[in-house]
Design a protein around this motif. Structure first.
Motif, PDB file in Angstrom:
ATOM      1  N   THR A 144      37.623  32.878  47.954  1.00 60.68           N
ATOM      2  CA  THR A 144      36.281  32.011  47.314  1.00 60.68           C
ATOM      3  C   THR A 144      35.159  33.060  46.647  1.00 60.68           C
ATOM      4  OG1 THR A 144      35.101  32.286  49.398  1.00 60.68           O
ATOM      5  CG2 THR A 144      36.239  30.047  49.116  1.00 60.68           C
ATOM      6  N   GLU A 145      35.771  34.398  46.350  1.00 57.54           N
ATOM      7  CA  GLU A 145      34.825  35.302  45.821  1.00 57.54           C
ATOM      8  C   GLU A 145      33.579  35.585  46.438  1.00 57.54           C
ATOM      9  OE1 GLU A 145      34.757  34.263  41.548  1.00 57.54           O
ATOM     10  OE2 GLU A 145      36.836  34.875  41.367  1.00 57.54           O
ATOM     11  N   THR A 146      33.521  35.478  47.775  1.00 50.76           N
ATOM     12  CA  THR A 146      32.377  35.602  48.670  1.00 50.76           C
ATOM     13  C   THR A 146      32.536  37.051  49.033  1.00 50.76           C
ATOM     14  OG1 THR A 146      32.450  33.498  49.602  1.00 50.76           O
ATOM     15  CG2 THR A 146      31.228  34.854  50.762  1.00 50.76           C
ATOM     16  N   VAL A 147      33.612  37.725  48.903  1.00 56.40           N
ATOM     17  CA  VAL A 147      33.509  39.195  49.226  1.00 56.40           C
ATOM     18  C   VAL A 147      34.577  39.883  48.039  1.00 56.40           C
ATOM     19  CG1 VAL A 147      33.001  38.984  51.660  1.00 56.40           C
ATOM     20  CG2 VAL A 147      35.317  39.203  50.810  1.00 56.40           C
ATOM     21  N   ARG A 156      32.903  44.452  50.560  1.00 60.54           N
ATOM     22  CA  ARG A 156      31.428  44.292  50.139  1.00 60.54           C
ATOM     23  C   ARG A 156      31.184  42.865  50.013  1.00 60.54           C
ATOM     24  NH1 ARG A 156      32.129  46.250  45.312  1.00 60.54           N
ATOM     25  NH2 ARG A 156      31.064  48.451  45.912  1.00 60.54           N
ATOM     26  N   LEU A 157      30.077  42.215  50.593  1.00 61.06           N
ATOM     27  CA  LEU A 157      29.603  40.996  50.506  1.00 61.06           C
ATOM     28  C   LEU A 157      28.909  40.599  49.083  1.00 61.06           C
ATOM     29  CD1 LEU A 157      29.038  38.383  51.934  1.00 61.06           C
ATOM     30  CD2 LEU A 157      26.864  39.141  52.930  1.00 61.06           C
ATOM     31  N   LEU A 158      29.392  39.788  48.262  1.00 57.14           N
ATOM     32  CA  LEU A 158      29.003  39.442  47.176  1.00 57.14           C
ATOM     33  C   LEU A 158      28.065  38.100  47.011  1.00 57.14           C
ATOM     34  CD1 LEU A 158      32.486  39.382  45.065  1.00 57.14           C
ATOM     35  CD2 LEU A 158      30.668  41.202  45.360  1.00 57.14           C
ATOM     36  N   LYS A 159      28.359  37.029  47.888  1.00 56.42           N
ATOM     37  CA  LYS A 159      27.216  35.917  47.878  1.00 56.42           C
ATOM     38  C   LYS A 159      26.773  35.905  49.258  1.00 56.42           C
ATOM     39  CE  LYS A 159      30.371  33.481  44.662  1.00 56.42           C
ATOM     40  NZ  LYS A 159      31.415  32.578  44.542  1.00 56.42           N
TER      41      LYS A 159
END
Length: 279
Positions: A144-147, A156-159
């Motif tokens: 989900t492109e959360t990390v 790395r946390l993105l959201k």
């Protein structure tokens, strides 16, 4: 049924039926499920008020036949499906954002090694997601492109929030749970005998907006709504036993706040009936 209630139910059912038709759910299937809910809630209320709930009493309350009631009382519903897996992901992200073990000196989420010495992503998942394997959680958050994985292999946390865009079953679970929460709040407020017992419920909407104004407002809502959600998250997380491990008190309660953005074109009839306002 009075006209106000009729119109409210019609409005409530309109997006639901639109969704059901898109999922090819027939009226017969929906009707069967509606009967089941009528039977279950009637039984629940009779037990509270009379201490017992017979098939005959449920039939009288619902208007269904005794035969239908008896059959529906044996129909089981998988309650586990009502607790979406995304709650686990949300708790992991919340822990990452607010647990000092997983934040740096600036209170920002650390980049974590996938496994190894604490703090790492594996220990984060173990603390906030129970027995879910950390590799499964990592795969879900990457999907989900959360990390993301850094060039050095760290996570790395993105959201700051988790939305399962590509998992239809999770999205459907969210539909059931969040709509349930909203309607339950409205029902509580309509039936409350005390102003002190009312639950917070607010809405702001205007119905004569140009389409060009919406993208900027939507971005404004996302930015400021996320900021408020982060504040509320910190407040609740500080009291949740799954997070703190030792919060004192009695009982086990669920509480929260939902924020959502909406838009739709306005027809002539709607424009006649509504004025832009806060409610």
């Amino acid at each position: 049924m009075n006209s106000a209630l009729f119109n409210a139910i019609y409005r409530l059912l309109t997006p639901l039926v639109r969704f059901l038709l898109r999922k090819e759910v027939s009226f017969d299937a929906f009707s069967q499920l509606a009967r089941k809910v009528y039977v279950d809630i009637s039984e629940e209320r009779l037990l509270e008020s009379e201490g017992k709930a017979t098939t005959s009493r449920i039939a009288i309350v619902t208007g269904l036949t005794r035969k239908d009631v008896a059959k529906l009382r044996t129909l089981s519903v998988d309650s586990s499906a009502m607790t979406p897996r995304y709650n686990r992901s949300t708790k992991v992200i919340s822990g990452w954002l607010h647990d000092s073990d997983f934040c740096d000196s600036r209170k920002q989420p650390r980049m974590l090694t996938p496994e190894g010495e604490h703090p790492c992503f594996e220990s984060l998942v173990s603390r906030y997601s129970g027995d879910m394997p950390y590799r499964a959680m990592l795969k879900e958050l990457l999907g989900t492109e959360t990390v993301e994985l850094s060039p050095t292999g760290k996570v790395r946390l993105l959201k700051r929030s988790f939305i399962p865009h590509d998992d239809e079953s999770e999205g459907i679970s969210i539909l059931g749970n969040e709509t349930h929460n909203l309607i339950d709040t409205i029902d509580h407020n309509l039936n409350s005998d005390s102003k002190d017992d009312l639950r917070f419920q607010r809405n702001v909407a205007y119905d004569n907006l140009p389409e060009e104004a919406l993208p900027e407002f939507k971005a404004f809502v996302e930015e400021n709504g996320q900021r408020l959600i982060d504040q509320l998250n910190r407040k609740l997380a500080a009291e949740d036993r799954d997070v703190t491990g030792d919060t004192k008190g009695t009982g086990r309660m669920k509480a929260g706040v939902g924020i959502y953005y909406f838009e739709e074109p306005v027809g002539e009839e709607t424009a006649k009936d509504n004025n832009g306002k806060e409610s």
